[in-house]
Enzyme design. Structure first.
Site, short mmCIF file in Angstrom:
data_model
loop_
_atom_site.label_atom_id
_atom_site.label_comp_id
_atom_site.label_asym_id
_atom_site.label_seq_id
_atom_site.Cartn_x
_atom_site.Cartn_y
_atom_site.Cartn_z
NE ARG A 105 -3.10 0.04 3.09
CZ ARG A 105 -2.56 0.38 4.28
NH1 ARG A 105 -2.15 1.59 4.48
NH2 ARG A 105 -2.48 -0.51 5.24
CG ASP A 144 -10.05 16.25 -15.07
OD1 ASP A 144 -9.44 15.86 -16.08
OD2 ASP A 144 -10.94 15.58 -14.51
CE1 TYR A 174 -16.53 11.86 -16.14
CE2 TYR A 174 -16.40 11.47 -13.79
CZ TYR A 174 -16.55 10.99 -15.07
OH TYR A 174 -16.73 9.66 -15.28
CE LYS A 193 -12.68 8.30 -18.66
NZ LYS A 193 -13.01 9.60 -18.07
C1 LIG Z 1 -13.59 9.94 -16.85
C2 LIG Z 1 -13.24 11.24 -16.26
C3 LIG Z 1 -13.01 11.38 -14.89
C4 LIG Z 1 -13.15 10.22 -13.94
O1 LIG Z 1 -12.20 9.24 -14.21
P1 LIG Z 1 -12.42 7.69 -13.80
O2 LIG Z 1 -11.12 7.08 -14.20
O3 LIG Z 1 -13.61 7.22 -14.57
O4 LIG Z 1 -12.68 7.69 -12.34
C5 LIG Z 1 -12.66 12.61 -14.41
N1 LIG Z 1 -12.53 13.68 -15.24
C6 LIG Z 1 -12.75 13.59 -16.56
C7 LIG Z 1 -12.59 14.80 -17.40
C8 LIG Z 1 -13.10 12.37 -17.12
O5 LIG Z 1 -13.32 12.28 -18.44
#
Ligand SMILES: *Cc1c(COP(=O)(O)O)cnc(C)c1O
Length: 416
Positions: A82, A207, A135, A232
């Site tokens: 961890r 983000d 998001y 992604k």
């Molecule tokens: C998909 C996404 C998230 C969340 O990511 P996960 O890996 O699904 O938890 C956060 N911000 C954006 C812009 C996203 O496209």
């Protein structure tokens, strides 16, 4: 870089830093950064160190390790799964190099990256400002969950910098935003954003999942912390979930320490898939960018399409900012079919290449009617206020051949 964090450690081999000098291109960094040049068992690839426990030769080695830990936040070895793992650390170092950050922490999902960053950077009684096209889970976490800890959030329209500055209170600690946003691909004017934040002594967290470090290096534009949903584009194959937080040691070291408590760690197998996926990041993003622009232009000229949102089009409200800040416009195109929900659904069902599904950034193209995917839980009036009409389609374009995608769109549009 001679920082031990950039090299994978094992078996007492002499460290051999990978070529991560700022002068190397992102394409070369994507392949080599974060990996030591000579690895355990002469393996070319980073080994998957599948263990929960790391052992000590004797009590003396344990004492030496504890002493090292007193002077270094991160000693040259691991103790427990961890707290750290060599495969995970190689992936973290690669992401840090690509973003141009001092360090990165990899966590179990993009949302784990968002929530642990906000939990760590905010205290009870603090206020944060978010832009409205964030998001949905992030918005919900800030508006509902953080309130339980006495943290208030104000949501301002994305792109309205006067509203952003006006929302600042004496206890405002953080501005959270995204660029480009989902689904309308709004792009931040980083000079204005970081200018406001600096004037008021506020930290910025952005983000940049939709951009990737290939198209946008937000740390270089003055942002304090960058968040990626590694699920992604970074991992890129729709087969693994992870998130990353990137920034300076001041921000990342406490986050790493908190992570040992919060526990949303990434499994070594997942870390390997991420490392492997990132090797082709620059190649994939170049294709996503080319496909995105070609598809957006094709749709914008089509009589059965009412409107297209893509920052590479001159018609996009943030086109100028996008040209100034992005090295490519990405693979997501949102558009409205000229007609109702039934016509939009008929169009989607007539497509042969993309499949219906959420998410983005993988090699496979995905498409969805947004009112039914991602925004289905939002009450209809609220959804309309956000601009999500029933005929709004989000096309998350993969790396298929451009001409094949255009031909597929053309035949599906011809059938409605
Ligand atoms: C998909 C996404 C998230 C969340 O990511 P996960 O890996 O699904 O938890 C956060 N911000 C954006 C812009 C996203 O496209």
């Amino acid at each position: 870089m001679t920082d031990p964090r950039t090299s994978e450690r094992s078996n007492g081999e002499s460290p051999s830093p990978a070529p991560t000098q700022p002068s190397t291109s992102t394409s070369t960094q994507a392949i080599h950064a974060g990996e030591r040049r000579f690895r355990a068992h002469d393996s070319l690839t980073v080994p998957i160190v599948q263990t929960a426990v790391y052992t000590f030769g004797n009590t003396g080695a344990l004492v030496e390790y504890l002493e090292e830990r007193m002077f270094w936040d991160e000693p040259e070895r691991e103790e427990y799964g961890r707290y750290g793992n060599p495969t995970v650390r190689a992936a973290e170092a690669k992401i840090a190099a690509l973003e141009g950050g001092q360090d990165a922490v990899l966590v179990a999902s993009g949302m784990a990256a968002v929530t642990s960053t906000l939990l760590l950077m905010l205290n009870s009684g603090d206020h944060l400002i978010l832009t409205n096209e964030c998001y949905l889970s992030t918005l919900e976490f800030c508006r509902k969950f953080l309130r339980r800890f006495g943290i208030e959030a104000t949501v301002v329209p994305c792109g309205d910098y006067d509203a952003l500055e006006a929302a600042i209170r004496p206890n405002t600690r953080l501005i959270f935003s995204e660029s480009p946003t989902n689904p309308f691909m709004r792009c931040l004017d980083f000079e204005r954003l970081t200018g406001i934040a600096r004037r008021h002594g506020i930290k910025t967290v952005v983000d940049t999942t939709f951009a990737t470090p290939i198209n946008l290096r937000a740390l270089e534009l003055g942002v304090d912390v960058v968040i990626q949903s590694v699920t992604k584009y970074l991992a890129g194959h729709n087969d693994v979930m992870a998130g990353a937080i990137v920034g300076s040691y001041d921000v990342i070291t406490p986050l790493r320490q908190a992570q040992a408590m919060l526990g949303s760690i990434v499994d070594p197998h997942a870390a390997y898939l991420i490392l492997r996926g990132m090797k082709t990041l620059a190649l994939r993003v170049a294709r996503h960018n080319a496909n995105g622009l070609a598809v957006a232009r094709f749709l914008a000229d089509h009589p059965k399409v009412r409107r297209v949102w893509y920052p590479g089009l001159e018609s996009h409200p943030d086109h100028a900012v996008a040209v100034a800040t992005l090295r490519g416009f990405g693979g997501v195109v949102s558009f409205e079919i000229d007609g109702d929900a039934a016509r939009a659904h008929a169009f989607i069902d007539a497509l042969r290449i993309p499949t219906v599904g959420p998410s983005l950034g993988g090699v496979e193209s995905l498409i969805s009617p947004l009112a039914l995917m991602g925004f289905a839980q939002v009450p209809p009036e609220e959804r309309l206020a956000l601009g999500i009409r029933d005929e709004l389609v989000r096309f998350c374009i993969g790396v298929e051949e451009t001409d094949d995608l255009i031909a597929d769109l053309a035949q599906a549009l011809a059938r409605i």
